[in-house]
Design a protein around this motif. Structure first.
Motif, PDB file in Angstrom:
ATOM      1  N   LYS A   1      66.272   0.925  20.208  1.00 49.98           N
ATOM      2  CA  LYS A   1      66.397   2.104  21.016  1.00 49.98           C
ATOM      3  C   LYS A   1      64.849   2.696  20.627  1.00 49.98           C
TER       4      LYS A   1
ATOM      5  N   THR B   1      71.063  -2.853  18.177  1.00 52.55           N
ATOM      6  CA  THR B   1      70.250  -2.569  19.332  1.00 52.55           C
ATOM      7  C   THR B   1      68.942  -1.931  19.185  1.00 52.55           C
TER       8      THR B   1
ATOM      9  N   ASP C   1      77.626   0.537  28.963  1.00 52.53           N
ATOM     10  CA  ASP C   1      75.995   0.348  28.943  1.00 52.53           C
ATOM     11  C   ASP C   1      75.600   0.215  27.597  1.00 52.53           C
ATOM     12  N   ASN C   2      74.142   0.369  27.335  1.00 52.19           N
ATOM     13  CA  ASN C   2      73.667   0.179  26.202  1.00 52.19           C
ATOM     14  C   ASN C   2      73.759   1.504  25.590  1.00 52.19           C
ATOM     15  N   ARG C   3      74.005   2.533  25.932  1.00 46.58           N
ATOM     16  CA  ARG C   3      74.534   3.864  25.163  1.00 46.58           C
ATOM     17  C   ARG C   3      75.855   4.084  25.077  1.00 46.58           C
ATOM     18  N   GLU C   4      76.707   3.136  24.978  1.00 47.82           N
ATOM     19  CA  GLU C   4      77.994   3.226  24.940  1.00 47.82           C
ATOM     20  C   GLU C   4      78.841   4.068  25.918  1.00 47.82           C
ATOM     21  N   LYS C   5      78.366   4.114  27.083  1.00 47.88           N
ATOM     22  CA  LYS C   5      78.962   4.994  28.106  1.00 47.88           C
ATOM     23  C   LYS C   5      79.738   4.043  29.078  1.00 47.88           C
TER      24      LYS C   5
ATOM     25  N   ASP D   1      81.168  -1.713  17.151  1.00 49.35           N
ATOM     26  CA  ASP D   1      79.932  -0.796  16.613  1.00 49.35           C
ATOM     27  C   ASP D   1      79.052  -1.458  15.469  1.00 49.35           C
TER      28      ASP D   1
END
Length: 141
Positions: free
Chosen positions: A16, A14, A90-94, A10
């Motif tokens: 965004k 990144t 993924d880059n959205r933490e999914k 965390d």
């Protein structure tokens, strides 16, 4: 001396935001053009220094050791996996449905390497088979 990286997931930074790339025109240059032409023909091309004999993949205009313009384009062979990482989010933490393994593929007697999506069980130093000549490459370990 160790170069290990320590930290928490965390704490990673990144970007965004939206980048307006449609306003810019980039050219690949003569080496990039030759490299992409090689990919279309199912070849990986490098460029060889006339003095020291180093072959650079991807091709580059000058040898970083001799400071001379590199000479002929040569096809490189014998790809192997130099390093890899497996991506689970993924880059959205999914969480991804299927993890993706990305590796650095190098070639025998060449300097540099190419990123690849790796299928199979990756092993550092193991020879790989190129399945798809694209960017990134797709290889099977």
């Amino acid at each position: 001396m160790s170069w290990d990286k320590h930290g928490k997931e965390d704490e990673l930074l990144t970007w965004k935001d939206v980048m307006e790339v449609e306003r810019y025109v980039y050219t690949v240059g003569p080496d990039g053009e030759a490299f992409l032409r090689g990919l279309r023909e199912g070849k990986i091309l490098g460029r060889k220094c006339p003095r020291c004999g180093r072959v650079y993949v991807p091709p580059r205009l000058y040898c970083e050791y001799c400071f001379l313009e590199n000479g002929e384009y040569v096809e490189v062979k014998e790809p192997y996996l130099d390093s890899f990482t497996t991506i689970y989010f993924d880059n959205r933490e999914k969480r991804l449905d299927e993890p993706i393994t990305v590796g650095l593929v190098r070639f025998k007697e060449a300097t540099g390497g190419l990123l690849a999506i790796v299928q199979g069980i990756p092993e550092i130093g193991k020879k790989v088979e190129i399945l798809e000549y694209s960017i990134p490459l797709r290889v099977r370990a």
